[in-house]
Design a protein around this motif. Structure first.
Motif, short mmCIF file in Angstrom:
data_model
loop_
_atom_site.label_atom_id
_atom_site.label_comp_id
_atom_site.label_asym_id
_atom_site.label_seq_id
_atom_site.Cartn_x
_atom_site.Cartn_y
_atom_site.Cartn_z
N HIS A 1 0.84 -1.20 0.00
CA HIS A 1 0.00 0.00 0.00
C HIS A 1 0.88 1.25 0.00
O HIS A 1 1.85 1.35 0.75
CB HIS A 1 -0.90 -0.01 1.23
CG HIS A 1 -1.81 1.17 1.31
ND1 HIS A 1 -2.68 1.52 0.30
CD2 HIS A 1 -1.99 2.10 2.29
CE1 HIS A 1 -3.34 2.59 0.64
NE2 HIS A 1 -2.94 2.97 1.84
N ASP B 1 -1.97 -3.00 -2.68
CA ASP B 1 -2.53 -2.36 -3.86
C ASP B 1 -2.35 -3.28 -5.06
O ASP B 1 -1.37 -4.01 -5.17
CB ASP B 1 -1.83 -1.02 -4.14
CG ASP B 1 -2.21 0.04 -3.13
OD1 ASP B 1 -3.24 -0.14 -2.45
OD2 ASP B 1 -1.48 1.04 -3.01
N LYS C 1 -3.47 2.18 -10.33
CA LYS C 1 -4.08 1.37 -9.28
C LYS C 1 -5.52 1.04 -9.68
O LYS C 1 -6.33 1.92 -9.91
CB LYS C 1 -4.08 2.13 -7.94
CG LYS C 1 -4.72 1.36 -6.81
CD LYS C 1 -4.73 2.17 -5.51
CE LYS C 1 -5.47 1.45 -4.40
NZ LYS C 1 -5.51 2.21 -3.13
N TYR D 1 -7.49 -3.19 -4.74
CA TYR D 1 -6.66 -3.47 -3.57
C TYR D 1 -7.16 -4.74 -2.90
O TYR D 1 -8.29 -5.20 -3.10
CB TYR D 1 -6.68 -2.30 -2.59
CG TYR D 1 -8.04 -1.96 -2.04
CD1 TYR D 1 -8.52 -2.52 -0.84
CD2 TYR D 1 -8.87 -1.05 -2.70
CE1 TYR D 1 -9.77 -2.22 -0.35
CE2 TYR D 1 -10.12 -0.74 -2.21
CZ TYR D 1 -10.56 -1.32 -1.03
OH TYR D 1 -11.80 -1.01 -0.54
#
Length: 866
Positions: free
Chosen positions: A346, A475, A491, A494
């Motif tokens: 992350h 992520d 991105k 997640y």
């Protein structure tokens, strides 16, 4: 000549250490390293007897670092038709520059803070492992022994002490470091992917991880595969020990979640004459595989290998990249990775680090050798005149993503973790001068404080070394290489694990797949079984390969790829597509259908006809025909026949508790009265002729009481049977789902089948007896002799009920009830027609014959004839 032998011996040592490190004990490693005098780093190209640190900074306490800083690659951005051959002059050292700068930044930041280690200055000594285990072992010994020549079991630090070691990113290199550092219990903090091998605290008691556990990483990959329905994958991995352990764990986790591995290819970390053949072999494996998803489960030692695969031909696969894959270091590889999905830590914030990175230059850090080399190659190639006045902001962001502080944060947090552990340890000392001077230095005591460390960085991120951490977030990035050679990492989702709850959250519309795929790719061994079908395993080693078979009647599958069909509830049945249970239609002989209406009309017609006969007989009750045939019994027979026509209506309509109790009992009693009446009439006829004889004793008694008594006696037997039936096993309504497929038959369960057939059998015995007696009396001389009519009526009655039994047993559902209703109506109508219609004919159409004179005349004629 001597120099050539030395060079040859150095290469032999490098190859031997590179391939056999995992089979050597730390003491044998030590012996080989002490004999090594001149070894060349295969990546950075340095050739020295003692490799100097990549960065060195003085301090009261030293934090050692063994980082992965260099990896080789090609400096050109290639086209599809041109790929220059790598050479020393065109090879660019592409550093993980942010890692060592974050290391330095953390040291400087801690030294400026007054709340951590006051009056103690932190220093650092950082080495590059060159992605080689034997280099990592050599540097570990140098850090433990101190500056200068390696002297095992001696500490040559004069003014400072070694607190611990930060490193490494690769599990295999971490094991090599832990095998030496663990002997002396020096704390070691890894900042890369965690494997189950170095997680064993019995073997590696001083090894600590900042990276989430391997179980969390595997679960994240599995959840991603399950999200897209990918059950058929391939695995490409490196041949180091930790990767092999990781492969076993990954395969087991995949198998437990119903995902099969089509192939597993191990890339050897060797550069020899067989490299091209192995490259071709891997290309053939990838090209021939039917799986569209490849998991790269490796330890950063073969990105160039995949780079070379592209030369053989484009292979359109979806690559799932591990957390530590260097997707930004090889331009050609970027084309191969187009459309791939990358798991990464992350993204976090490190306040001040970006400005610190952008301001870095050789003038500011002249001891940072890799920064000096970077200026030498990159700045010079960009024709920047003043090399020392520029900073990293002048370099291309392609190599130095200043916004990406994922792995960089791991390096930053490990330095802080050691500093916090030192602070906690010093806070527990009673002698402050000892704390300042570092006397009685026991670095292994830091392991206790590191194990329980828990702090918050200036950016608000929590750091702890709890192996069973409850909260994990990764992520999911989508890597895209545009035609103009620019890259984009977006991105798209997640993975979140919070306690026992976990899952992936992905925006499918945000993913850009490889242009080869026109839609979201599928990767299965067999096409999905649609609802209504279930999977039947094929005779192969993979359970993901199967055929689809339709469900049988009464079973459904309401989802894709179900392994077995589900049985519908009792009140439901499968629809035509076998994908849903629908309520079963309830079937019974209803007044709303044609068959029920026809039987109702017939019953009402014969009932009306019966009462016409009753009316005729009642109106002509004083005539000879009516009087001559036992008037009272005839009216009882007509009344019972009328009730039998009506009782057939109890069999039509939805069965209820009351109708089931009454219909068979009423039918049995009424029909028994009818048959008993016929029997009484038959016996009366025979006895009537016997009464003609003179001085017959029972003449008067028979005339008044016999027929009624016989009727009551015969009916009483049936009444007793029905009473016992209702007491011990009465009929009841039931929903029969077994008789007919897909239907519920609403019917009456007779309770006791024996009682039912006893009722039928009792009536049958009376009917047979009546038929036999009537048959014997059929030729008796009488004008209105009923014996002939009774004989024929009993023949019809017995024929109907003898046919009833096989017909009743061979039909199901409402047709079984219809057979019984038809038998009731036919047999009753037979009695009515055969016995009373001829008499009505005489009464209505031949009244001249319905006189006493005709009766007496005919009797005399017959007596004379006899």
């Amino acid at each position: 000549m001597v120099h050539g032998v030395g060079e040859f011996w150095g290469k032999v040592q490098a190859d031997m250490l590179d391939t056999c490190w995992k089979h050597l004990t730390p003491f044998l490693w030590l012996s080989i390293l002490l004999l090594s005098k001149d070894v060349e780093c295969p990546v950075c190209g340095l050739r020295e007897a003692i490799l100097p640190p990549d960065y060195d900074q003085k301090g009261d306490v030293i934090i050692g670092g063994i980082l992965l800083l260099y990896s080789s690659g090609n400096s050109f951005l290639p086209t599809f038709t041109f790929r220059p051959k790598p050479s020393r002059s065109t090879t660019l050292v592409k550093p993980n520059l942010r890692h060592i700068l974050a290391f330095i930044f953390a040291i400087d930041e801690i030294n400026r803070r007054a709340d951590i280690l006051p009056n103690i200055t932190l220093g650092c000594t950082v080495y590059d492992s060159c992605a080689r285990q034997w280099h990592a072992v050599q540097h570990t010994l140098r850090l433990i022994s101190g500056p200068g020549k390696i002297v095992p079991n001696y500490n040559c630090y004069k003014e400072s002490k070694l607190a611990g070691i930060v490193g490494h990113k690769m599990p295999s290199t971490s094991i090599a470091i832990a095998s030496v550092a663990g002997l002396y219990r020096y704390p070691q903090l890894t900042y890369g992917i965690q494997s189950s091998v170095p997680s064993d605290k019995n073997k590696f008691p001083s090894l600590h991880h900042t990276f989430p556990s391997s179980n969390s990483q595997y679960r994240a990959v599995i959840e991603l595969l399950k999200h897209f329905g990918w059950t058929w994958v391939g695995i490409v991995s490196s041949n180091d020990e930790s990767s092999q352990w990781s492969n076993l764990e990954l395969q087991e986790a995949l198998s437990q979640n119903g995902i099969c591995v089509e192939f597993k290819y191990i890339v050897k970390d060797r550069r020899d004459k067989y490299e091209n053949s192995r490259m071709l072999q891997l290309w053939e494996v990838l090209a021939s595989s039917i799986s569209k998803v490849i998991i790269l489960n490796n330890n950063l030692i073969f990105p160039e290998f995949l780079d070379k695969i592209y030369v053989e031909g484009k292979i359109s696969k979806v690559l799932i990249l591990p957390f530590n894959f260097p997707y930004g270091v090889i331009p050609l590889l970027l084309l191969t990775l187009n459309g791939s999905l990358i798991f990464h830590l992350h993204k976090v914030a490190i306040p001040g680090l970006k400005d610190f990175l952008l301001s870095a230059n050789p003038k500011k850090y002249p001891k940072l050798r890799m920064l000096v080399n970077l200026w030498k190659y990159e700045i010079a190639s960009q024709e920047i005149v003043s090399k020392t006045t520029k900073n990293l902001g002048a370099l291309e962001q392609f190599y130095f993503d200043m916004e990406n502080f994922r792995e960089t944060f791991q390096v930053y947090s490990t330095v802080y973790s050691l500093a916090h552990a030192l602070h906690e340890k010093n806070s527990h000392k009673t002698n402050k001068s000892e704390a300042k001077s570092g006397l009685s230095w026991r670095p292994w005591k830091l392991n206790y404080y590191l194990k329980n460390i828990h702090f918050q960085t200036l950016g608000g991120e929590e750091v702890f070394f709890n192996e069973d951490r409850k909260s994990v977030k990764f992520d999911i990035l989508n890597f895209v290489m545009w035609p103009n050679r620019t890259k984009q990492t977006t991105k798209v989702g997640y993975y979140l694990q919070n306690g026992d709850r976990y899952g992936v959250y992905i925006n499918n519309s945000a993913i850009l797949w490889d242009p080869y795929f026109t839609q979201t790719p599928t990767s299965v061994c067999s096409e999905s079984c649609r609802p209504g079908y279930h999977k039947v395993p094929m005779e192969v080693i993979h359970r993901c390969c199967y055929t689809c078979a339709p469900c049988i009647e009464g079973e459904v599958t309401n989802d894709t790829d179900m392994e077995r069909c589900l049985r519908c509830p009792e009140d439901s049945w499968s629809n035509a597509g076998k994908d849903n249970c629908v309520p079963r239609p309830t079937e019974f002989l209803s007044f709303d259908e044609v068959l029920g209406v026809c039987l109702l009309i017939i019953a009402l017609l014969v009932f009306f006809l019966n009462w016409v006969v009753v009316g005729v007989f009642f109106r002509h009750k004083n005539t000879a025909v009516v009087k001559a045939n036992n008037q009272n019994v005839s009216f009882i027979l007509l009344l019972s026949l009328s009730l039998s026509f009506l009782c057939s209506l109890l069999f039509i309509g939805r069965p209820t508790k009351m109708s089931c109790l009454l219909r068979q009992v009423i039918f049995g009693v009424i029909f028994t009265i009818s048959v008993s009446s016929v029997l009484a009439k038959t016996v009366t006829v025979i006895l009537a002729f016997s009464a003609i004889k003179p001085n017959w004793t029972f003449k008067r008694w028979i005339k008044r009481h016999f027929s009624i008594s016989l009727l009551i006696l015969c009916s009483s037997g049936q009444f007793v049977i029905c009473v016992f039936w209702l007491i011990f096993s009465p009929p009841f309504p039931e929903q029969n789902t077994q008789t007919e497929v897909g239907k519920i038959i609403s019917q009456c369960n007779e309770g006791s089948v024996t009682a039912f057939y006893a009722v039928i059998g009792y009536m049958g015995c009376l009917a047979v007896l009546s038929f036999f007696i009537a048959f014997l009396a059929r030729k008796l001389p009488d004008t209105f002799n009923e014996a002939q009519y009774i004989t024929f009526s009993m023949l019809v009655f017995c024929s109907v009920w003898i046919s009833f039994i096989p017909a009743y047993l061979s039909t199901k559902g409402k047709y079984m009830v219809a057979v019984e209703v038809f038998s009731i109506l036919a047999s009753s109508a037979g009695l009515l027609g055969c016995i009373f219609i001829p008499k009505c004919y005489i009464i209505l159409l031949r009244p001249e014959l319905n006189t006493r004179s005709k009766l007496v005349t005919k009797r005399k004629l017959k007596r004379t004839a006899t």
